[in-house]
Design a protein around this motif. Sequence first.
Motif, PDB file in Angstrom:
ATOM      1  N   GLU A   5       0.822  -1.214   0.000  1.00 18.24           N
ATOM      2  CA  GLU A   5       0.000   0.000   0.000  1.00 18.24           C
ATOM      3  C   GLU A   5       0.855   1.262   0.000  1.00 18.24           C
ATOM      4  N   PRO A  18      -2.495   7.609  -1.395  1.00 15.31           N
ATOM      5  CA  PRO A  18      -2.780   7.719   0.038  1.00 15.31           C
ATOM      6  C   PRO A  18      -4.192   8.184   0.358  1.00 15.31           C
ATOM      7  N   ASP A  39      -8.403   4.093   0.785  1.00 15.84           N
ATOM      8  CA  ASP A  39      -8.229   3.004   1.748  1.00 15.84           C
ATOM      9  C   ASP A  39      -8.647   1.715   1.034  1.00 15.84           C
ATOM     10  N   GLU A  62      -0.918   0.468  10.392  1.00 17.29           N
ATOM     11  CA  GLU A  62      -1.088   1.504   9.389  1.00 17.29           C
ATOM     12  C   GLU A  62       0.045   1.358   8.370  1.00 17.29           C
ATOM     13  N   SER A 120      -2.700  -5.758   1.633  1.00 23.06           N
ATOM     14  CA  SER A 120      -1.889  -4.648   1.139  1.00 23.06           C
ATOM     15  C   SER A 120      -0.984  -4.036   2.202  1.00 23.06           C
ATOM     16  N   ARG A 121      -1.252  -4.303   3.485  1.00 26.14           N
ATOM     17  CA  ARG A 121      -0.385  -3.755   4.536  1.00 26.14           C
ATOM     18  C   ARG A 121       0.500  -4.814   5.177  1.00 26.14           C
ATOM     19  N   GLN A 133      -9.366  -6.970  -5.687  1.00 23.82           N
ATOM     20  CA  GLN A 133      -9.833  -5.975  -4.739  1.00 23.82           C
ATOM     21  C   GLN A 133     -11.352  -5.820  -4.769  1.00 23.82           C
ATOM     22  N   GLY A 182     -12.704   0.384  -3.576  1.00 20.50           N
ATOM     23  CA  GLY A 182     -11.997   1.167  -2.569  1.00 20.50           C
ATOM     24  C   GLY A 182     -12.914   2.182  -1.904  1.00 20.50           C
ATOM     25  N   ARG A 183     -12.412   2.769  -0.830  1.00 19.54           N
ATOM     26  CA  ARG A 183     -13.174   3.788  -0.103  1.00 19.54           C
ATOM     27  C   ARG A 183     -12.200   4.896   0.265  1.00 19.54           C
ATOM     28  N   TYR A 225      -9.846   7.267   2.279  1.00 19.32           N
ATOM     29  CA  TYR A 225      -9.129   7.111   3.542  1.00 19.32           C
ATOM     30  C   TYR A 225      -9.663   8.127   4.548  1.00 19.32           C
ATOM     31  N   GLN A 226      -9.991   7.650   5.736  1.00 16.52           N
ATOM     32  CA  GLN A 226     -10.536   8.516   6.775  1.00 16.52           C
ATOM     33  C   GLN A 226      -9.395   9.156   7.555  1.00 16.52           C
ATOM     34  N   ARG A 250      -3.157  11.692   5.144  1.00 19.09           N
ATOM     35  CA  ARG A 250      -1.848  11.050   5.046  1.00 19.09           C
ATOM     36  C   ARG A 250      -1.229  11.384   3.681  1.00 19.09           C
TER      37      ARG A 250
END
Length: 270
Positions: free
Chosen positions: A134, A139, A142, A172, A216-217, A239, A242-243, A245-246, A249
């Motif tokens: 990831e 960035p 998510d 993370e 992915s992490r 996959q 996607g959503r 990222y909250q 970053r």
Amino acid sequence: MEHQPNIVLTQEQINFFWDNGFLAIEQISSPAEIEIMRAAYDKIFQQRAGRDEGNQFDLAGTDEDGKQAALPQILNPAKYAPELKDTLAEANARSIAKQLFARMGNPELVTGGVAHAIFKPARVGAPTPWHQDEAYWNPLVDPISLSVWMPLQPATPENGCMQFIPGTHQWEVEEHHSINHDPRIHGLEIDEKVEVDYSKAVVCPLPAGGCTLHLSRTLHYTGPNHSEMPRRALIMGFQLPGRPYQGERRFIWNEIKTTAREERSSMKAA
């Protein structure tokens, strides 16, 4: 020809994957299919297919023309070798991804397929340093994503099989930098400041046509190729949608790259 998947995961395998962030499976292809795929794979690497458009490049070096690549990679290899797609291996990989992602949402929304190919030349193939996939990506997104790594010959500790640190899928995205802190190099490695217990690494040797799967992490690594034979790996990615990222970053390590691959790609586009 449409291939019918023939791998059904046990609940124990599914639990292991979500507890540890990775899973190894002994076989998702067939000897005859692997032979065809290996010939096609070797051909496109010999041709350096996709180099002019930035799809073929040295993952671990500065990628100058006329210099032997330490870790050549081809993005979207099926574009140059159709034999690498619509295979039993891909059908099984997609089916396995759906089985694993069933707890995350509608498995029928799973998309993906053959993503890239990485080649470690005999005796001189470079390691792929410890990293999280990831860290290469956008960035602002998510992802819900996994990679399926399949060798086209036996993968061993001597030639660079996959290794994982269990449980790191729950981290993370940690700080990374270009290999050797050289922004001319595309490949990333996790930063020295990040505390990692490498003694917990799980080494995953495989036969040709076996595979590992990881999120992915999940922190992973492949060693150098000290063997007398090339090490060939085909990577498929799958996959769910996607959503955003909250939070906030940035992946500064990607923003400061100045690679020859990006230069070739921009020249081709122009």
